[in-house]
Enzyme design. Sequence first.
Site, mmCIF file in Angstrom:
data_model
loop_
_atom_site.group_PDB
_atom_site.id
_atom_site.type_symbol
_atom_site.label_atom_id
_atom_site.label_comp_id
_atom_site.label_asym_id
_atom_site.label_seq_id
_atom_site.Cartn_x
_atom_site.Cartn_y
_atom_site.Cartn_z
ATOM 1 N N ARG A 24 8.253 55.512 41.047
ATOM 2 C CA ARG A 24 9.644 55.204 41.418
ATOM 3 C C ARG A 24 10.002 53.743 41.135
ATOM 4 O O ARG A 24 10.723 53.090 41.912
ATOM 5 C CB ARG A 24 9.905 55.525 42.909
ATOM 6 C CG ARG A 24 9.707 56.947 43.295
ATOM 7 C CD ARG A 24 10.614 57.922 42.566
ATOM 8 N NE ARG A 24 10.203 59.267 42.847
ATOM 9 C CZ ARG A 24 9.390 59.978 42.044
ATOM 10 N NH1 ARG A 24 8.932 59.484 40.907
ATOM 11 N NH2 ARG A 24 9.057 61.204 42.362
ATOM 12 N N SER A 27 15.011 61.317 48.656
ATOM 13 C CA SER A 27 13.894 60.745 49.428
ATOM 14 C C SER A 27 14.256 59.331 49.867
ATOM 15 O O SER A 27 14.624 58.498 49.041
ATOM 16 C CB SER A 27 12.627 60.683 48.578
ATOM 17 O OG SER A 27 12.226 61.989 48.251
ATOM 18 N N GLU A 53 13.142 53.782 49.318
ATOM 19 C CA GLU A 53 13.298 54.232 47.927
ATOM 20 C C GLU A 53 14.783 54.197 47.558
ATOM 21 O O GLU A 53 15.167 53.826 46.456
ATOM 22 C CB GLU A 53 12.740 55.658 47.754
ATOM 23 C CG GLU A 53 12.930 56.188 46.333
ATOM 24 C CD GLU A 53 12.269 57.543 46.093
ATOM 25 O OE1 GLU A 53 11.174 57.788 46.667
ATOM 26 O OE2 GLU A 53 12.843 58.346 45.347
HETATM 27 C C1 FAD Z 1 18.942 66.358 47.041
HETATM 28 C C2 FAD Z 1 18.243 65.285 46.241
HETATM 29 C C3 FAD Z 1 17.001 65.533 45.687
HETATM 30 C C4 FAD Z 1 16.333 64.547 44.936
HETATM 31 N N1 FAD Z 1 15.122 64.839 44.396
HETATM 32 C C5 FAD Z 1 14.484 63.889 43.643
HETATM 33 C C6 FAD Z 1 13.224 64.174 43.033
HETATM 34 O O1 FAD Z 1 12.676 65.257 43.154
HETATM 35 N N2 FAD Z 1 12.639 63.183 42.310
HETATM 36 C C7 FAD Z 1 13.214 61.966 42.126
HETATM 37 O O2 FAD Z 1 12.639 61.110 41.435
HETATM 38 N N3 FAD Z 1 14.402 61.683 42.707
HETATM 39 C C8 FAD Z 1 15.045 62.602 43.436
HETATM 40 N N4 FAD Z 1 16.254 62.314 44.018
HETATM 41 C C9 FAD Z 1 16.795 60.947 43.871
HETATM 42 C C10 FAD Z 1 17.708 60.718 42.668
HETATM 43 O O3 FAD Z 1 18.247 61.935 42.191
HETATM 44 C C11 FAD Z 1 16.985 59.998 41.532
HETATM 45 O O4 FAD Z 1 16.464 58.749 41.939
HETATM 46 C C12 FAD Z 1 17.919 59.741 40.337
HETATM 47 O O5 FAD Z 1 17.153 59.237 39.265
HETATM 48 C C13 FAD Z 1 19.047 58.770 40.648
HETATM 49 O O6 FAD Z 1 19.977 58.848 39.576
HETATM 50 P P1 FAD Z 1 21.508 58.478 39.796
HETATM 51 O O7 FAD Z 1 22.171 58.596 38.479
HETATM 52 O O8 FAD Z 1 22.100 59.257 40.919
HETATM 53 O O9 FAD Z 1 21.364 56.936 40.195
HETATM 54 P P2 FAD Z 1 22.101 56.197 41.409
HETATM 55 O O10 FAD Z 1 21.677 56.811 42.701
HETATM 56 O O11 FAD Z 1 23.541 56.091 41.126
HETATM 57 O O12 FAD Z 1 21.424 54.755 41.262
HETATM 58 C C14 FAD Z 1 20.052 54.584 41.581
HETATM 59 C C15 FAD Z 1 19.580 53.259 40.950
HETATM 60 O O13 FAD Z 1 19.580 53.411 39.530
HETATM 61 C C16 FAD Z 1 20.391 52.402 38.939
HETATM 62 N N5 FAD Z 1 21.001 52.978 37.738
HETATM 63 C C17 FAD Z 1 21.725 54.134 37.613
HETATM 64 N N6 FAD Z 1 22.097 54.309 36.340
HETATM 65 C C18 FAD Z 1 21.616 53.252 35.644
HETATM 66 C C19 FAD Z 1 21.673 52.847 34.268
HETATM 67 N N7 FAD Z 1 22.324 53.544 33.332
HETATM 68 N N8 FAD Z 1 21.062 51.690 33.913
HETATM 69 C C20 FAD Z 1 20.413 50.921 34.825
HETATM 70 N N9 FAD Z 1 20.321 51.253 36.139
HETATM 71 C C21 FAD Z 1 20.918 52.400 36.529
HETATM 72 C C22 FAD Z 1 21.396 52.011 40.004
HETATM 73 O O14 FAD Z 1 21.917 50.713 39.778
HETATM 74 C C23 FAD Z 1 20.528 52.095 41.252
HETATM 75 O O15 FAD Z 1 19.747 50.930 41.374
HETATM 76 C C24 FAD Z 1 16.938 63.280 44.760
HETATM 77 C C25 FAD Z 1 18.203 63.037 45.314
HETATM 78 C C26 FAD Z 1 18.856 64.024 46.043
HETATM 79 C C27 FAD Z 1 20.210 63.722 46.612
#
Ligand code: FAD
Length: 324
Positions: free
Chosen positions: A185, A234, A304
Amino acid sequence: MNAAQKDRAPRFEAHLIDRLPPVRGRLTENAPLDRVTWFRVGGPAEVLFKPADREDLIAFLEAKPAEVPVTLLGVGSNLLVRDGGVPGVVIRLGRDFARLSAEEGYVLAAGAGALDLNVAKAAQLAGIAGLEFFCGVPGTLGGALRMNAGAYGAETKDVLIEAEAVDAKGGLHRVTVDELGMSYRHSDAPADWIFISARLQGEAGEPDEIARRMGEIQRQREDSQPIRTRTGGSTFKNPPGHKAWELVDRAGCRGLTVGGAQVSEKHCNFLINRGEASAADIEALGEEVRRRVKEESGIALEWEIKRIGVPLDESPAETAGGAA
Ligand SMILES: Cc1cc2nc3c(=O)[nH]c(=O)nc-3n(C[C@H](O)[C@H](O)[C@H](O)COP(=O)(O)OP(=O)(O)OC[C@H]3O[C@@H](n4cnc5c(N)ncnc54)[C@H](O)[C@@H]3O)c2cc1C
């Protein structure tokens, strides 16, 4: 957002937008962020920028005043936006950054604005196996690159060949997976980097078999995670040798509440907004869980979930309804 929260919604009045360069995409002042994040809480972005394409993004970053902070938002599935909003510019990548195309050698080229689910689906249709775990992560590829997202035994770093990112001054970087220093992560990518695209390596696979595995992953998620609630995924990283949910459970926190926020009964490493929560409730609940876990097991849990923006009482924004 409920009626009381709407009354207290802050607004930035400094008109930062007047100091920003012209763009071909869209700039919006005081853009509500509670509608676009999974937790459905938080104040506005001082300015929200949706670039039309990569040239628009780069030109904006080159010309913007250096002191204006920039924050990247994917689809907010691992993010808590604080109630006072996010000063500066929040960037969301639009449709032009969501392109997906299969290349020779079982490679998928993907824009960082693409949903992970769509990455998995495009690979499945092209007969590229090994990317199906992305269907269990409800974020964008950009978020997956930043967080080294993973599920069901695979992580982004296992399939990443290279990625492209733009820095705060508009400089373009193309880096290999090794140069990104990805671990659980985490990626070593500089904090100001905005990922815009990546190439992912899979292997030959039968589309029907890949679809079957994706169905299995989605069923397992449905059974084990509160995916239909307002949550941020998480909450805490698993400390080495431990599972965060077990530590939270052992500390007696399953179902614990602060205001409208609750530790999920279904999966106690998930915090949920029961409908009325503020970001402050959710953050206070997370901190209370950390305190209880530390007391019970001696282990300091690490967030996280990324927390961005400022609390209501520290916000430079004016509050519509007076006192917060
Ligand atoms: C129900 C649920 C289940 C989940 N299950 C998992 C799982 O199984 N495994 C897992 O790893 N995660 C899981 N997650 C967490 C999440 O989906 C991941 O961490 C995902 O990668 C976040 O992507 P996002 O686009 O929503 O980023 P955001 O939540 O919008 O941002 C997260 C971080 O990424 C940065 N970011 C986003 N886009 C970019 C970009 N283009 N360039 C640079 N930085 C960027 C943001 O600035 C921030 O720091 C889950 C979340 C939920 C709600």
